[in-house]
Design a protein around this motif. Structure first.
Motif, PDB file in Angstrom:
ATOM      1  N   LEU A 144       0.834  -1.209   0.000  1.00  0.00           N
ATOM      2  CA  LEU A 144       0.000   0.000   0.000  1.00  0.00           C
ATOM      3  C   LEU A 144       0.868   1.258   0.000  1.00  0.00           C
ATOM      4  O   LEU A 144       0.565   2.237  -0.678  1.00  0.00           O
ATOM      5  CB  LEU A 144      -0.934  -0.001   1.215  1.00  0.00           C
ATOM      6  N   ALA A 145       1.962   1.205   0.759  1.00  0.00           N
ATOM      7  CA  ALA A 145       2.859   2.362   0.799  1.00  0.00           C
ATOM      8  C   ALA A 145       3.478   2.604  -0.571  1.00  0.00           C
ATOM      9  O   ALA A 145       3.666   3.752  -0.985  1.00  0.00           O
ATOM     10  CB  ALA A 145       3.942   2.151   1.850  1.00  0.00           C
ATOM     11  N   SER A 146       3.767   1.522  -1.292  1.00  0.00           N
ATOM     12  CA  SER A 146       4.404   1.669  -2.612  1.00  0.00           C
ATOM     13  C   SER A 146       3.535   2.452  -3.579  1.00  0.00           C
ATOM     14  O   SER A 146       4.054   3.158  -4.450  1.00  0.00           O
ATOM     15  CB  SER A 146       4.675   0.299  -3.225  1.00  0.00           C
ATOM     16  N   ILE A 147       2.230   2.318  -3.440  1.00  0.00           N
ATOM     17  CA  ILE A 147       1.324   2.990  -4.384  1.00  0.00           C
ATOM     18  C   ILE A 147       1.432   4.512  -4.238  1.00  0.00           C
ATOM     19  O   ILE A 147       1.758   5.223  -5.194  1.00  0.00           O
ATOM     20  CB  ILE A 147      -0.133   2.518  -4.180  1.00  0.00           C
ATOM     21  N   GLY A 148       1.199   5.007  -3.027  1.00  0.00           N
ATOM     22  CA  GLY A 148       1.282   6.454  -2.800  1.00  0.00           C
ATOM     23  C   GLY A 148       2.673   6.976  -3.101  1.00  0.00           C
ATOM     24  O   GLY A 148       2.865   8.029  -3.716  1.00  0.00           O
ATOM     25  N   CYS A 149       3.631   6.160  -2.681  1.00  0.00           N
ATOM     26  CA  CYS A 149       5.034   6.496  -2.846  1.00  0.00           C
ATOM     27  C   CYS A 149       5.426   6.646  -4.320  1.00  0.00           C
ATOM     28  O   CYS A 149       6.103   7.593  -4.707  1.00  0.00           O
ATOM     29  CB  CYS A 149       5.760   5.328  -2.234  1.00  0.00           C
ATOM     30  N   GLY A 150       4.986   5.720  -5.153  1.00  0.00           N
ATOM     31  CA  GLY A 150       5.332   5.763  -6.570  1.00  0.00           C
ATOM     32  C   GLY A 150       4.714   6.957  -7.266  1.00  0.00           C
ATOM     33  O   GLY A 150       5.350   7.622  -8.084  1.00  0.00           O
ATOM     34  N   ILE A 151       3.456   7.247  -6.915  1.00  0.00           N
ATOM     35  CA  ILE A 151       2.756   8.363  -7.567  1.00  0.00           C
ATOM     36  C   ILE A 151       3.372   9.695  -7.150  1.00  0.00           C
ATOM     37  O   ILE A 151       3.813  10.496  -7.978  1.00  0.00           O
ATOM     38  CB  ILE A 151       1.253   8.349  -7.211  1.00  0.00           C
ATOM     39  N   VAL A 152       3.410   9.931  -5.848  1.00  0.00           N
ATOM     40  CA  VAL A 152       3.884  11.234  -5.368  1.00  0.00           C
ATOM     41  C   VAL A 152       5.393  11.369  -5.539  1.00  0.00           C
ATOM     42  O   VAL A 152       5.891  12.440  -5.879  1.00  0.00           O
ATOM     43  CB  VAL A 152       3.462  11.438  -3.896  1.00  0.00           C
ATOM     44  N   GLY A 153       6.113  10.245  -5.345  1.00  0.00           N
ATOM     45  CA  GLY A 153       7.566  10.276  -5.514  1.00  0.00           C
ATOM     46  C   GLY A 153       7.970  10.751  -6.906  1.00  0.00           C
ATOM     47  O   GLY A 153       8.977  11.435  -7.072  1.00  0.00           O
ATOM     48  N   THR A 154       7.166  10.401  -7.908  1.00  0.00           N
ATOM     49  CA  THR A 154       7.448  10.839  -9.281  1.00  0.00           C
ATOM     50  C   THR A 154       7.486  12.367  -9.367  1.00  0.00           C
ATOM     51  O   THR A 154       8.401  12.946  -9.946  1.00  0.00           O
ATOM     52  CB  THR A 154       6.379  10.281 -10.234  1.00  0.00           C
ATOM     53  N   TYR A 155       6.493  13.015  -8.760  1.00  0.00           N
ATOM     54  CA  TYR A 155       6.488  14.491  -8.778  1.00  0.00           C
ATOM     55  C   TYR A 155       7.661  15.043  -7.978  1.00  0.00           C
ATOM     56  O   TYR A 155       8.276  16.038  -8.359  1.00  0.00           O
ATOM     57  CB  TYR A 155       5.181  15.031  -8.209  1.00  0.00           C
ATOM     58  N   VAL A 156       7.957  14.383  -6.838  1.00  0.00           N
ATOM     59  CA  VAL A 156       9.067  14.853  -6.009  1.00  0.00           C
ATOM     60  C   VAL A 156      10.366  14.813  -6.804  1.00  0.00           C
ATOM     61  O   VAL A 156      11.168  15.746  -6.754  1.00  0.00           O
ATOM     62  CB  VAL A 156       9.187  14.002  -4.721  1.00  0.00           C
ATOM     63  N   VAL A 157      10.550  13.732  -7.590  1.00  0.00           N
ATOM     64  CA  VAL A 157      11.796  13.589  -8.339  1.00  0.00           C
ATOM     65  C   VAL A 157      11.853  14.576  -9.509  1.00  0.00           C
ATOM     66  O   VAL A 157      12.834  15.294  -9.666  1.00  0.00           O
ATOM     67  CB  VAL A 157      11.967  12.139  -8.837  1.00  0.00           C
ATOM     68  N   VAL A 158      10.788  14.668 -10.307  1.00  0.00           N
ATOM     69  CA  VAL A 158      10.904  15.519 -11.502  1.00  0.00           C
ATOM     70  C   VAL A 158      10.875  17.009 -11.161  1.00  0.00           C
ATOM     71  O   VAL A 158      11.395  17.814 -11.911  1.00  0.00           O
ATOM     72  CB  VAL A 158       9.834  15.217 -12.589  1.00  0.00           C
ATOM     73  N   THR A 159      10.273  17.384 -10.034  1.00  0.00           N
ATOM     74  CA  THR A 159      10.280  18.811  -9.685  1.00  0.00           C
ATOM     75  C   THR A 159      11.263  19.116  -8.553  1.00  0.00           C
ATOM     76  O   THR A 159      11.283  20.211  -8.040  1.00  0.00           O
ATOM     77  CB  THR A 159       8.877  19.300  -9.282  1.00  0.00           C
ATOM     78  N   ARG A 160      12.049  18.133  -8.182  1.00  0.00           N
ATOM     79  CA  ARG A 160      13.109  18.302  -7.173  1.00  0.00           C
ATOM     80  C   ARG A 160      12.569  18.874  -5.864  1.00  0.00           C
ATOM     81  O   ARG A 160      13.005  19.915  -5.379  1.00  0.00           O
ATOM     82  CB  ARG A 160      14.217  19.198  -7.717  1.00  0.00           C
ATOM     83  N   LEU A 161      11.594  18.188  -5.296  1.00  0.00           N
ATOM     84  CA  LEU A 161      10.993  18.638  -4.045  1.00  0.00           C
ATOM     85  C   LEU A 161      11.531  17.861  -2.843  1.00  0.00           C
ATOM     86  O   LEU A 161      10.936  17.878  -1.778  1.00  0.00           O
ATOM     87  CB  LEU A 161       9.468  18.447  -4.087  1.00  0.00           C
ATOM     88  N   GLY A 162      12.651  17.185  -3.011  1.00  0.00           N
ATOM     89  CA  GLY A 162      13.175  16.317  -1.955  1.00  0.00           C
ATOM     90  C   GLY A 162      13.349  17.016  -0.610  1.00  0.00           C
ATOM     91  O   GLY A 162      12.945  16.499   0.431  1.00  0.00           O
ATOM     92  N   TYR A 163      13.908  18.198  -0.658  1.00  0.00           N
ATOM     93  CA  TYR A 163      14.172  18.927   0.589  1.00  0.00           C
ATOM     94  C   TYR A 163      12.863  19.308   1.280  1.00  0.00           C
ATOM     95  O   TYR A 163      12.709  19.186   2.496  1.00  0.00           O
ATOM     96  CB  TYR A 163      14.987  20.182   0.270  1.00  0.00           C
ATOM     97  N   LEU A 164      11.908  19.755   0.452  1.00  0.00           N
ATOM     98  CA  LEU A 164      10.593  20.102   0.976  1.00  0.00           C
ATOM     99  C   LEU A 164       9.920  18.895   1.634  1.00  0.00           C
ATOM    100  O   LEU A 164       9.325  18.995   2.704  1.00  0.00           O
ATOM    101  CB  LEU A 164       9.736  20.537  -0.206  1.00  0.00           C
TER     102      LEU A 164
END
Lengths: 281, 248
Positions: free
Chosen positions: A23-43
């Motif tokens: 279940l964690a992988s689902i949310g993680c994969g979707i939102v993680g994609t935006y985090v990676v392409v827009t470089r929101l890691g620090y946020l």
């Protein structure tokens, strides 16, 4: 690994743990994609650590810590989003400050909780083996909200993360979508805290998508591949940690991290090899 | 003929630095206007004021007889392509389809009509054969065509381009301007360039911007005007491409 499969049939807590990882992988994969392409890691890091404040307060008030975490994460996301939109020049300092304040508040409230003997470690590093049935339902609900939001606004999120100025010119309310994205990020962070704890959240959020982005070329495909990779990492990490009795969260991150390094390295080598081939012909 | 964009007595400054000083400009329907001037002369600022992204300190701006914020949906805008990351994982077709946002439904996917429009503008910009490719794999000229197609997908009355050929070699630059000339039959075009000599062959009118604005019919461009604009240190140099000579 065979011992793990056998135990999986017998023990409900292992089944729950496995389900929590998926279940964690689902949310993680979707939102993680935006985090990676827009470089929101620090946020994302800022939001994750501020969550401890909410959990501490919830514990002190003797209510469900997941509820406190959810509220704290959403509040942190909105504050950080507002800071980012309003004071772009100082955002890293301000996010850093919120990050530390959140943790400090959490530690103070936890220490003041009557009969203080909660395992702080399990918040920091997660404890996937303690997931309850109720928490699984909460995780499934959060996944559903995230998935529906992305299906509804996929194009707007794409436009906003690709070319903000153009999106604004087409009449989009960038600020709204930005804050919505951060709220989804906050929900995902809460999902992941149970699995790997808040220190390791950023790794599980970004690593699957960071691998996927190297291999496929659209946000939708990156999301699907990142979900699959996240599921693989959580299952493998859980399985590998079972027999030697190692901490599952740390093992999951280790598997994800090593996979990321291998994927990046092998792709780099493959490209060099191909350039070499081409120059020979 | 009707004016599609009107600026009256528009001034703009960043702090103490005056960027635009009392600009008057009326852009007529189906005009091909070249906006030229030195770097930091205020060209991009002027475009952003027309788009309503910046608000002038004083003066009036109207786009299609409306405020810039309302009228800008009629403008197809091609930014200088430094404004986004070329590494972003997106295909040519998906980029072009983004031009439909604002004209299509808000929730869910695109409509059939959006796909048809996207295909038409990709045909017009001659990028249909590369529509599945990712942006990262394109050449500078191809990317510029993608941006033009995205702007056309808005079905604009006015096409506005900021330095469309800044990082492109000369042969491709001519291709792009030939495309713009073709599009000019259907819509008003405003193009920003620092290369006055090149664009003078294509545009119907040149607006020279360096804090203040002076307009010239293209036939009237002379060395003296260029000197006024860029200062006396710029000399006319014959670019020897093809037969003719081009200024600056």
């Amino acid at each position: 690994m065979t011992g793990f499969v056998g135990a999986l049939v017998d023990h409900t807590f292992l089944q729950y743990a496995l389900l929590a990882g998926l279940l964690a992988s689902i949310g993680c994969g979707i939102v993680g994609t935006y985090v990676v392409v827009t470089r929101l890691g620090y946020l994302a890091g800022g939001i994750a650590h501020t969550v401890l404040g909410g959990m501490g307060v919830a514990y002190f008030l003797d209510t469900a810590p997941m509820g406190g975490a959810l509220i704290a994460a959403l509040v942190a996301a909105l504050i950080i989003g507002w800071v980012k939109l309003r004071w772009q020049q100082h955002e890293d300092t301000l996010i850093g400050a919120l990050w530390a304040i959140g943790m400090a508040v959490g530690i103070i409230f936890i220490s003041r909780t009557p009969g203080y003997n909660i395992d702080l470690m399990s918040y920091l590093f997660g404890n996937i083996l303690l997931v309850s049935r109720q928490q699984l339902w909460l995780m499934a609900g959060v996944d559903l909200v995230i998935a529906l939001t992305v299906v509804a606004f996929y194009r707007q999120f794409l436009a906003a993360s690709f070319d903000e100025e153009f999106a604004r010119l087409r009449g989009m309310h960038i600020e709204f979508y930005y804050l919505l994205l951060l709220c989804m990020l906050a929900l995902t962070v809460v999902l992941l805290i149970q699995v790997v704890g808040l220190i390791l959240v950023i790794a599980l959020l970004t690593l699957p998508a960071a691998i996927a982005v190297q291999y496929v070329g659209s946000l939708g495909r990156i999301m699907i591949l990142a979900i699959a990779l996240g599921a693989l990492f959580t299952c493998a990490g859980l399985g590998l940690s079972y027999e030697p009795d190692l901490p599952a969260g740390a093992m999951i991150i280790l598997v994800a991290g090593i996979s990321y390094l291998l994927a990046t390295l092998s792709l780099g080598l493959f490209r060099q090899w191909r350039i070499g081939q081409r120059s020979q012909t | 003929m009707k004016s599609v964009v009107q600026l009256h007595d528009v001034s703009f400054s960043y702090g103490d630095r005056i960027i635009l000083d009392r600009i008057d400009l009326a852009i007529k329907q189906s005009e091909f206007l070249g906006l030229v001037g030195p770097n930091a002369g205020g060209k991009t600022t002027l475009l952003k004021i027309i788009l309503g992204l910046l608000v002038p300190d004083s003066g009036r701006v109207s786009v299609m007889d409306k405020s810039p914020q309302e009228g800008r949906s009629m403008i197809g805008y091609c930014p200088q392509y430094a404004s986004f990351s070329r590494e972003f994982p997106i295909s040519v077709e998906d980029t072009v389809l983004l031009g439909r946002l604002g004209s299509t439904r808000a929730i869910g996917g695109y409509r059939r009509h959006d796909w048809i429009v996207a295909q038409e503008v990709m045909d017009a910009a001659e990028i249909s054969d590369i529509k599945a490719r990712s942006l990262a794999s394109l050449s500078g000229g191809q990317l510029q065509r993608v941006l033009i197609a995205r702007a056309l997908a808005c079905e604009p009355k006015i096409l506005m381009l900021d330095e469309p050929t800044a990082n492109i070699d000369l042969r491709v630059e001519e291709d792009i301007f030939d495309l713009l000339k073709e599009l000019n039959k259907r819509m008003t075009i405003i193009v920003v360039s620092h290369d006055i000599g090149f664009i003078s062959e294509y545009v119907t009118r040149v607006a020279c911007l360096n804090q203040t604005l002076v307009c010239h019919e293209t036939s009237a461009l002379t060395g003296k005007i260029i000197e006024q604009l860029y200062g006396p240190h710029v000399r006319m140099i014959d670019h020897v491409h093809e037969a003719g000579s081009r200024g600056v």
